[in-house]
Design a protein around this motif. Structure first.
Motif, mmCIF file in Angstrom:
data_model
loop_
_atom_site.group_PDB
_atom_site.id
_atom_site.type_symbol
_atom_site.label_atom_id
_atom_site.label_comp_id
_atom_site.label_asym_id
_atom_site.label_seq_id
_atom_site.Cartn_x
_atom_site.Cartn_y
_atom_site.Cartn_z
ATOM 1 N N SER A 1 -12.677 -8.488 -5.579
ATOM 2 C CA SER A 1 -12.896 -7.933 -4.286
ATOM 3 C C SER A 1 -13.828 -6.829 -4.445
ATOM 4 O O SER A 1 -14.468 -6.419 -3.215
ATOM 5 C CB SER A 1 -11.578 -7.254 -3.804
ATOM 6 O OG SER A 1 -11.041 -6.339 -4.510
ATOM 7 N N GLN A 2 -14.353 -6.128 -5.407
ATOM 8 C CA GLN A 2 -15.413 -5.183 -5.592
ATOM 9 C C GLN A 2 -14.771 -3.855 -4.865
ATOM 10 O O GLN A 2 -15.641 -3.018 -4.558
ATOM 11 C CB GLN A 2 -16.736 -5.594 -4.737
ATOM 12 C CG GLN A 2 -17.326 -6.756 -5.449
ATOM 13 C CD GLN A 2 -17.535 -6.553 -6.839
ATOM 14 O OE1 GLN A 2 -18.180 -5.880 -7.162
ATOM 15 N NE2 GLN A 2 -17.210 -7.971 -7.748
ATOM 16 N N LEU A 3 -13.759 -3.516 -4.612
ATOM 17 C CA LEU A 3 -12.998 -2.614 -4.227
ATOM 18 C C LEU A 3 -12.751 -1.420 -5.306
ATOM 19 O O LEU A 3 -12.639 -1.913 -6.321
ATOM 20 C CB LEU A 3 -11.671 -2.982 -3.546
ATOM 21 C CG LEU A 3 -11.732 -3.709 -2.132
ATOM 22 C CD1 LEU A 3 -10.474 -3.959 -1.752
ATOM 23 C CD2 LEU A 3 -12.605 -2.962 -1.150
ATOM 24 N N ILE A 4 -12.797 -0.241 -4.757
ATOM 25 C CA ILE A 4 -12.647 0.811 -5.659
ATOM 26 C C ILE A 4 -11.247 1.570 -5.441
ATOM 27 O O ILE A 4 -10.793 1.591 -4.276
ATOM 28 C CB ILE A 4 -13.813 2.090 -5.588
ATOM 29 C CG1 ILE A 4 -15.159 1.569 -5.705
ATOM 30 C CG2 ILE A 4 -13.621 2.983 -6.328
ATOM 31 C CD1 ILE A 4 -15.386 0.860 -7.155
ATOM 32 N N PHE A 5 -10.521 1.770 -6.359
ATOM 33 C CA PHE A 5 -9.159 2.503 -6.286
ATOM 34 C C PHE A 5 -9.205 3.948 -6.914
ATOM 35 O O PHE A 5 -9.613 4.149 -7.972
ATOM 36 C CB PHE A 5 -8.020 1.888 -7.078
ATOM 37 C CG PHE A 5 -8.019 0.292 -6.572
ATOM 38 C CD1 PHE A 5 -7.505 -0.238 -5.410
ATOM 39 C CD2 PHE A 5 -8.559 -0.814 -7.346
ATOM 40 C CE1 PHE A 5 -7.503 -1.463 -4.991
ATOM 41 C CE2 PHE A 5 -8.714 -2.194 -6.885
ATOM 42 C CZ PHE A 5 -7.927 -2.515 -5.558
ATOM 43 N N PHE A 6 -8.620 4.801 -6.152
ATOM 44 C CA PHE A 6 -8.427 6.095 -6.548
ATOM 45 C C PHE A 6 -6.972 6.459 -6.633
ATOM 46 O O PHE A 6 -6.391 6.267 -5.458
ATOM 47 C CB PHE A 6 -9.125 7.245 -5.666
ATOM 48 C CG PHE A 6 -10.452 7.373 -5.610
ATOM 49 C CD1 PHE A 6 -11.253 8.197 -6.523
ATOM 50 C CD2 PHE A 6 -11.474 6.421 -4.909
ATOM 51 C CE1 PHE A 6 -12.498 8.106 -6.632
ATOM 52 C CE2 PHE A 6 -12.991 6.576 -5.039
ATOM 53 C CZ PHE A 6 -13.271 7.122 -5.828
ATOM 54 N N GLY A 7 -6.434 6.994 -7.458
ATOM 55 C CA GLY A 7 -5.178 7.330 -7.815
ATOM 56 C C GLY A 7 -4.883 8.862 -7.293
ATOM 57 O O GLY A 7 -5.733 9.595 -8.096
ATOM 58 N N ILE A 8 -4.249 9.443 -6.593
ATOM 59 C CA ILE A 8 -4.100 10.836 -6.359
ATOM 60 C C ILE A 8 -2.569 11.345 -6.424
ATOM 61 O O ILE A 8 -1.864 10.403 -6.167
ATOM 62 C CB ILE A 8 -4.743 11.241 -4.981
ATOM 63 C CG1 ILE A 8 -4.058 10.461 -3.741
ATOM 64 C CG2 ILE A 8 -6.092 11.004 -4.959
ATOM 65 C CD1 ILE A 8 -4.222 10.840 -2.409
#
Length: 628
Positions: free
Chosen positions: A142-149
């Motif tokens: 999907s070329q998506l970026i994930f950020f965990g916060i």
């Protein structure tokens, strides 16, 4: 206590001190005043250790520090007892400690780093495993970026959502979840163009991003979790292996190092005890105190060990020594437990009296007079037996139980005299009659009895005070107490004669003697002496509390019986009476203990006891072998 001087060749000093520490009966005195005549003081000086001995001491201190540091790096686990003597291998031990210290410090450092790493990885793994289901439906391509916060306050989620919407115009998705420790984490999903602006936005809003080890940064999201788990398992495995290696090392070397540390403790303490020694050109001198009954034993050991080279001499004790002599409480078997109460006071001076025997004689007696009940005495005796049986390794509990047992015996005796068994229950059920008097119906006789007990106690205290003052050559104080004692006796006889007896012509001479002694008391003791006399009368009157507290106990017990009888049901009556008797017994233990101790500490001991003594602290070896 005996005043002791020990003299011997300088080279025998450490072995002599070692023997004294082994016997544990010698209290050193650093101040040689009165031990050495003024003429001889110029010939002695404080003992200075020679250069070799000082070097040896510094070596032992350094080795002690390194072994202590080494033991701090190792786990505190039980170990076997080592009988290896460290002195023959002290040089080998010194080199060995250096090597082991390096190894153990490295282990300790690596272990700390691994523990921190395991904690961090565990926390990260827990967070990311919670976030994983949130991206289950997203394709790997999907070329998506994930950020965990991490979200500190769940109430801020709507505001954060609105902020992200505003800056991305709908290109960012925030999903949240709760971790098992009730903290909240979030997963932000966006496209690659928004990666950098989003990272700056999170930094400006101080929203902490869930970080991962650098080696996992380039991995796809789904592979990050499995890689994180692998790192966590590897760190745990290494930590387990390292802990096992450390424990194996500890089981092998702890007995030797602990034995060495105990030996070094004793050796360093031996050097420290030389501070109380003095020297002449050829000899050392040690002065101090020891129990007189142990002098012959120590003399014999010194003779056998040093073949006459080291000599013990008992010196004459002077009047000026009395305030310096240390005090050792040593009592016979019956009185020994009452040292528990004597230790609540400062130590008496050596020339004064040990308060323990007086407490042993009079405390249970006063306790029994106050409580005076067969049933309560039997229960307290049972409780004392249970405490002694169940807590044999707790000396204070055992001593307290023995005191309770002695007090219970007197409670039984006075219960028979007063005819009380759980109050008037004995009379109601078994027609129990008092052998002496029923105190609930004889208030005036009980007041007279209590004051008589107080008068006898206070007069005995004054007599002891006179004896003590005479022994210390305090003639004026002894005379004041003698006149006070006479005035109390004459005043008591005059009051009894005035109220109850027909002394006839003796009343006038009694009154005349009192009037003559009062000015004499002021002349000898000063203007405040009459106040002390009044204080003594007040002390005697305060013994009325024996009657008052005892009467309260009797009345409470009778009320318990009456309420139990009024219930109309056998079981309910037993329950009500039992509960009330239980509380009465608690009060019956607390109140007599407090007031009997007060009568001793305040009224009785103030007449003769001189406090402020120095505790007897002999040279002795420390207990070792506590890590078995």
């Amino acid at each position: 206590m005996s005043k002791i001087e020990i003299v011997g060749p300088k080279q025998r000093l450490l072995t002599t001190l070692d023997l004294l520490r082994d016997k544990g009966v010698f209290h050193p005195e650093a101040d040689i005043h009165s031990f050495v005549s003024r003429e001889d003081e110029v010939n002695i000086r404080e003992l200075l250790l020679d250069e070799a001995t000082v070097g040896e001491k510094l070596f032992f201190v350094s080795l002690h520090e390194r072994i202590s540091t080494l033991l701090a790096c190792l786990p505190d686990i039980p170990s076997r007892t080592s009988y290896l003597h460290p002195l023959p291998i002290i040089d080998v031990l010194n080199e060995l400690v250096k090597k082991h210290l390096v190894i153990c410090k490295n282990w300790q450092k690596e272990s700390q780093q691994l523990q921190e790493k395991v904690e961090n990885l565990s926390r990260q793994l827990r967070f990311w495993m919670v976030l994983e289901p949130l991206v289950a439906e997203v394709s790997d391509n999907s070329q998506l970026i994930f950020f965990g916060i991490t979200i500190r306050n769940p109430a801020e989620i709507p505001a954060l959502q609105a902020l992200l919407e505003k800056h991305s115009q709908g290109r960012i998705r925030l999903t949240t979840a709760t971790v098992d420790d009730e903290s909240t984490v979030g997963l932000i999903t966006t496209d690659q163009e928004m990666e950098e602006p989003l990272r700056k936005l999170l930094a400006s809003e101080q929203v902490p991003e869930l970080s991962l080890p650098e080696e996992l940064a380039e991995l796809p999201f789904r592979e990050k979790i499995s890689a994180l788990d692998n790192l966590y398992q590897q760190a745990r495995q290494r930590l387990t292996t390292l802990t096992a290696e450390t424990e194996t090392f500890a089981r092998r070397w702890l007995p030797i190092y602990r034995q060495s540390l105990d030996w070094l403790d004793e050796r360093i303490a031996l050097y420290q005890s030389t501070a109380s020694a003095y020297e002449t050109r050829q000899c050392f001198l040690v002065h101090g105190w020891m129990p007189s009954e142990d002098v012959a034993m120590l003399q014999q050991h010194l003779t056998e060990h040093f073949h006459g080279e080291v000599v013990l001499t008992v010196k004459e004790m002077c009047q000026e020594d009395l305030d310096r002599v240390p005090v050792l409480l040593r009592n016979p078997l019956y009185f020994k437990p009452f040292e528990l109460f004597a230790r609540l006071l400062p130590l008496p001076r050596y020339s004064s009296y040990d308060p323990t025997p007086f407490l042993g004689l009079f405390f249970p007696l006063l306790f029994g007079m106050i409580l005076g009940d067969i049933g309560y005495g039997a229960l307290l005796a049972l409780l004392a037996g249970l405490l002694i049986y169940s807590c044999p390794t707790h000396p204070n509990v055992v001593d307290g139980a023995k005191i309770l047992g002695a007090s219970a015996a007197y409670t039984l005796v006075f219960g028979l005299l007063f005819g009380e068994l759980f109050g008037d229950l004995g009379e109601r059920v078994w027609h129990l009659q008092p052998l002496w008097l029923e105190r609930s119906q004889a208030i005036v006789p009980m007041i007279a009895f209590s004051i008589s007990v107080g008068a006898a106690h206070i007069l005995f205290g004054l007599a002891l005070g006179i004896h003590y003052d005479c022994k210390r050559h305090l003639q004026r104080e002894a005379l004041v107490k003698s006149i006070t004692l006479l005035l109390i006796i004459l005043g008591g006889i005059w009051l009894l004669g005035f109220q109850f007896l027909d002394l006839g012509k003796l009343m006038v001479p009694l009154l005349t003697a009192i009037l003559l002694l009062l000015p004499a008391l002021i002349v000898v003791g000063g203007l405040l002496a009459p106040l002390e006399l009044l204080k003594s009368f007040g002390n005697i009157v305060s013994y009325v509390r024996i009657m008052a507290i005892g009467l309260c106990s009797v009345m409470l017990a009778q009320i318990a019986n009456q309420l139990g009888g009024m219930s109309g049901n056998v079981f309910a009556g037993i329950l009500v009476a039992g509960v009330l008797h239980f509380f009465n017994l608690l009060l019956g233990v607390f109140a007599p203990t407090v007031h009997a101790l007060r009568l001793h500490y305040v009224e009785f001991f103030s007449k003769f006891l001189d406090l402020g003594g120095q505790q007897f602290k002999p040279l002795h070896r420390k207990n070792s072998g506590s890590h078995k």
